[in-house]
Design a protein around this motif. Structure first.
Motif, PDB file in Angstrom:
ATOM      1  N   SER A  47       0.838  -1.210   0.000  1.00 27.67           N
ATOM      2  CA  SER A  47       0.000   0.000   0.000  1.00 27.67           C
ATOM      3  C   SER A  47       0.865   1.249   0.000  1.00 27.67           C
ATOM      4  O   SER A  47       0.576   2.229  -0.688  1.00 27.67           O
ATOM      5  CB  SER A  47      -0.929  -0.009   1.218  1.00 27.67           C
ATOM      6  OG  SER A  47      -1.782  -1.125   1.199  1.00 27.67           O
ATOM      7  N   THR A  48       1.948   1.210   0.785  1.00 25.74           N
ATOM      8  CA  THR A  48       2.870   2.353   0.815  1.00 25.74           C
ATOM      9  C   THR A  48       3.494   2.571  -0.563  1.00 25.74           C
ATOM     10  O   THR A  48       3.623   3.707  -1.028  1.00 25.74           O
ATOM     11  CB  THR A  48       3.975   2.113   1.847  1.00 25.74           C
ATOM     12  OG1 THR A  48       3.373   1.913   3.143  1.00 25.74           O
ATOM     13  CG2 THR A  48       4.927   3.287   1.909  1.00 25.74           C
ATOM     14  N   PHE A  54       1.752   6.444  -7.072  1.00 25.52           N
ATOM     15  CA  PHE A  54       0.724   7.264  -7.728  1.00 25.52           C
ATOM     16  C   PHE A  54       0.754   8.712  -7.234  1.00 25.52           C
ATOM     17  O   PHE A  54       0.464   9.634  -7.999  1.00 25.52           O
ATOM     18  CB  PHE A  54      -0.667   6.647  -7.502  1.00 25.52           C
ATOM     19  CG  PHE A  54      -0.882   5.384  -8.272  1.00 25.52           C
ATOM     20  CD1 PHE A  54      -1.069   5.412  -9.652  1.00 25.52           C
ATOM     21  CD2 PHE A  54      -0.890   4.152  -7.626  1.00 25.52           C
ATOM     22  CE1 PHE A  54      -1.271   4.236 -10.371  1.00 25.52           C
ATOM     23  CE2 PHE A  54      -1.080   2.972  -8.335  1.00 25.52           C
ATOM     24  CZ  PHE A  54      -1.264   3.009  -9.706  1.00 25.52           C
ATOM     25  N   GLY A  55       1.111   8.909  -5.964  1.00 24.98           N
ATOM     26  CA  GLY A  55       1.212  10.276  -5.466  1.00 24.98           C
ATOM     27  C   GLY A  55       2.343  11.043  -6.120  1.00 24.98           C
ATOM     28  O   GLY A  55       2.203  12.234  -6.438  1.00 24.98           O
ATOM     29  N   GLY A  56       3.464  10.369  -6.342  1.00 28.36           N
ATOM     30  CA  GLY A  56       4.600  11.040  -6.962  1.00 28.36           C
ATOM     31  C   GLY A  56       4.352  11.475  -8.387  1.00 28.36           C
ATOM     32  O   GLY A  56       4.867  12.516  -8.832  1.00 28.36           O
ATOM     33  N   TRP A  57       3.540  10.724  -9.128  1.00 32.87           N
ATOM     34  CA  TRP A  57       3.253  11.100 -10.519  1.00 32.87           C
ATOM     35  C   TRP A  57       2.593  12.480 -10.618  1.00 32.87           C
ATOM     36  O   TRP A  57       2.746  13.171 -11.621  1.00 32.87           O
ATOM     37  CB  TRP A  57       2.339  10.050 -11.179  1.00 32.87           C
ATOM     38  CG  TRP A  57       3.093   8.909 -11.783  1.00 32.87           C
ATOM     39  CD1 TRP A  57       3.186   7.651 -11.293  1.00 32.87           C
ATOM     40  CD2 TRP A  57       3.871   8.931 -12.980  1.00 32.87           C
ATOM     41  NE1 TRP A  57       3.974   6.879 -12.110  1.00 32.87           N
ATOM     42  CE2 TRP A  57       4.403   7.634 -13.152  1.00 32.87           C
ATOM     43  CE3 TRP A  57       4.170   9.909 -13.913  1.00 32.87           C
ATOM     44  CZ2 TRP A  57       5.215   7.306 -14.232  1.00 32.87           C
ATOM     45  CZ3 TRP A  57       4.974   9.576 -15.001  1.00 32.87           C
ATOM     46  CH2 TRP A  57       5.496   8.305 -15.147  1.00 32.87           C
ATOM     47  N   LEU A  75      10.856   4.493  -3.568  1.00 30.50           N
ATOM     48  CA  LEU A  75      10.112   3.383  -4.162  1.00 30.50           C
ATOM     49  C   LEU A  75      10.938   2.099  -4.155  1.00 30.50           C
ATOM     50  O   LEU A  75      10.422   1.006  -3.863  1.00 30.50           O
ATOM     51  CB  LEU A  75       9.709   3.735  -5.603  1.00 30.50           C
ATOM     52  CG  LEU A  75       8.482   4.630  -5.789  1.00 30.50           C
ATOM     53  CD1 LEU A  75       8.311   5.001  -7.260  1.00 30.50           C
ATOM     54  CD2 LEU A  75       7.224   3.933  -5.281  1.00 30.50           C
ATOM     55  N   THR A  76      12.229   2.234  -4.485  1.00 34.71           N
ATOM     56  CA  THR A  76      13.093   1.049  -4.536  1.00 34.71           C
ATOM     57  C   THR A  76      13.251   0.423  -3.154  1.00 34.71           C
ATOM     58  O   THR A  76      13.197  -0.811  -2.999  1.00 34.71           O
ATOM     59  CB  THR A  76      14.470   1.440  -5.114  1.00 34.71           C
ATOM     60  OG1 THR A  76      14.300   2.025  -6.400  1.00 34.71           O
ATOM     61  CG2 THR A  76      15.372   0.212  -5.227  1.00 34.71           C
ATOM     62  N   VAL A  77      13.446   1.251  -2.128  1.00 34.42           N
ATOM     63  CA  VAL A  77      13.588   0.736  -0.760  1.00 34.42           C
ATOM     64  C   VAL A  77      12.300   0.041  -0.314  1.00 34.42           C
ATOM     65  O   VAL A  77      12.332  -1.050   0.284  1.00 34.42           O
ATOM     66  CB  VAL A  77      13.949   1.890   0.203  1.00 34.42           C
ATOM     67  CG1 VAL A  77      13.877   1.414   1.658  1.00 34.42           C
ATOM     68  CG2 VAL A  77      15.333   2.428  -0.118  1.00 34.42           C
TER      69      VAL A  77
END
Length: 383
Positions: A47-48, A54-57, A75-77
């Motif tokens: 979920s995170t 989607f928030g970053g876009w 995102l990678t972490v």
């Protein structure tokens, strides 16, 4: 690649969105068979990941490169943490690879793809990694890079094609403007310029009549000059309104030719006859207008240059073509020498005749020898 919302970037962005959503759904379904604590942790991480993704876009276009890279690192972490608990989260590697290349479209993006590939392989080592487990991420990396740059090349080709089409459209528009200017120049030469020349000749003649106290003849010439000026005014208004020639709006082609030749005859003091051969028919306005203009230019040349005392305009209606012949008994000329001269003042009339006829698939023929008069013949097919 520039992340502005071009058509190409929109298509890639939407494709990555669909891929990411699908992979998230698949990873979430695998949680069902996991222990409760692991399932909750996995759901929270997935979920995170979805929220950050989607928030970053929504801010990606406004961010500089630094915030973009930070977004990719977070995102990678998150993905790596989810992968430690739920191996199915490894599928999100596909989405991350596209993101790396989309956000950082250079060697650094490829380096990020390699790093994420190494992470996905390294996380399997403690569990006895298989050949398929290692080749899967490697092949995926190669396929993603190939797809991305193939898409980029296609987008660049599309952009170049659009630019070429725009350049061609601009060239065609410029060519159309030039052609329209030539058409207007021919219209002005064949109508307004001829009419003004006639008015000038009439006023000079009236001035000579006044010097010899021949006031009645002077009034007659002035009246004719006023009529010619009135006709020119009608022609100018029709030209501006993109209408057919005024003379044709009021009568047939033969009638328009008779009116036109009558004005020239009165101006120059020569006899000009109009004959019709064959069965007269109503022609398309474009053909009648072109024939009238060509005849007008030819008769104008007779009046100004030939020194003729007689001329004849003949309209011949055949089954497949219409022909207009203008013949005079003037001093004649050398057609080859005249047509070899560059178009310009005094010669634009011949150029206009040829162009008008060619636009209708017709031809203009000049026949003359010095001292033996001249003949101009224009024929236009009716099919």
């Amino acid at each position: 690649m520039d992340t502005s919302l071009t058509t190409e970037s929109d298509a890639l962005r939407n494709g990555v969105h669909i891929l990411t959503t699908t992979l998230l759904v698949v990873a979430i379904f695998t949680v069902v068979s996991m222990p409760m604590s692991s399932a909750v942790s996995t759901l929270m991480l997935l979920s995170t990941f979805a929220i950050i993704y989607f928030g970053g876009w929504n801010f990606l276009e406004r961010w500089t490169l630094g915030p973009k890279i930070l977004w990719l690192v977070v995102l990678t972490v998150t993905w790596f943490a989810a992968m430690l608990i739920a191996p199915a989260a490894m599928y999100l590697l596909f989405s991350l690879m596209f993101l790396y290349l989309f956000v950082v479209d250079d060697w650094r993006g490829i380096l990020m793809v390699g790093f994420a590939t190494a992470l996905s392989i390294g996380v399997q080592i403690p569990n006895d990694i298989t050949f398929g487990g290692a080749m899967g991420p490697l092949v995926s990396a190669v396929v993603v890079v190939a797809i991305y740059y193939a898409f980029s090349a296609l987008a660049e080709m599309t952009r170049e094609l659009k630019e070429t089409q725009a350049q061609l459209a601009e060239s065609e528009r410029n060519a159309g403007v030039i052609a329209e200017r030539q058409r207007i120049a021919h219209e002005i030469h064949d109508t307004l310029a001829q009419g003004l020349s006639s008015i000038q000749m009439l006023l000079h003649a009236a001035d000579r009549d006044l010097d010899t106290h021949n006031e009645d003849k002077a009034r007659e010439r002035i009246a004719l000059a006023r009529t010619t000026a009135s006709d020119n005014l009608h022609e100018a208004r029709a030209m501006i309104a993109a209408l057919q020639p005024t003379a044709l709006a009021e009568t047939s082609l033969a009638g328009a030719l008779e009116r036109m030749t009558a004005n020239f005859a009165a101006t120059a003091g020569i006899d000009i006859d109009v004959d019709v051969e064959g069965d007269a028919a109503q022609l398309p306005m474009k053909i009648e207008a072109a024939l009238l203009r060509i005849a007008q230019g030819a008769v104008g040349n007779v009046v100004k240059h030939s020194g003729a005392t007689k001329a004849r305009v003949t309209v011949t209606y055949d089954e497949n073509e219409v022909r207009v012949d203008i013949v005079d008994n003037g001093r004649g000329f050398d057609p080859a020498a005249v047509e070899a001269r560059p178009a310009g003042l005094g010669h634009i009339g011949l150029s206009a005749m040829h162009r008008r006829a060619e636009e209708l698939g017709g031809t203009v023929t000049l026949e003359s020898t010095p001292g033996s008069g001249a003949a101009v013949s224009v024929s236009v097919p009716l099919v």
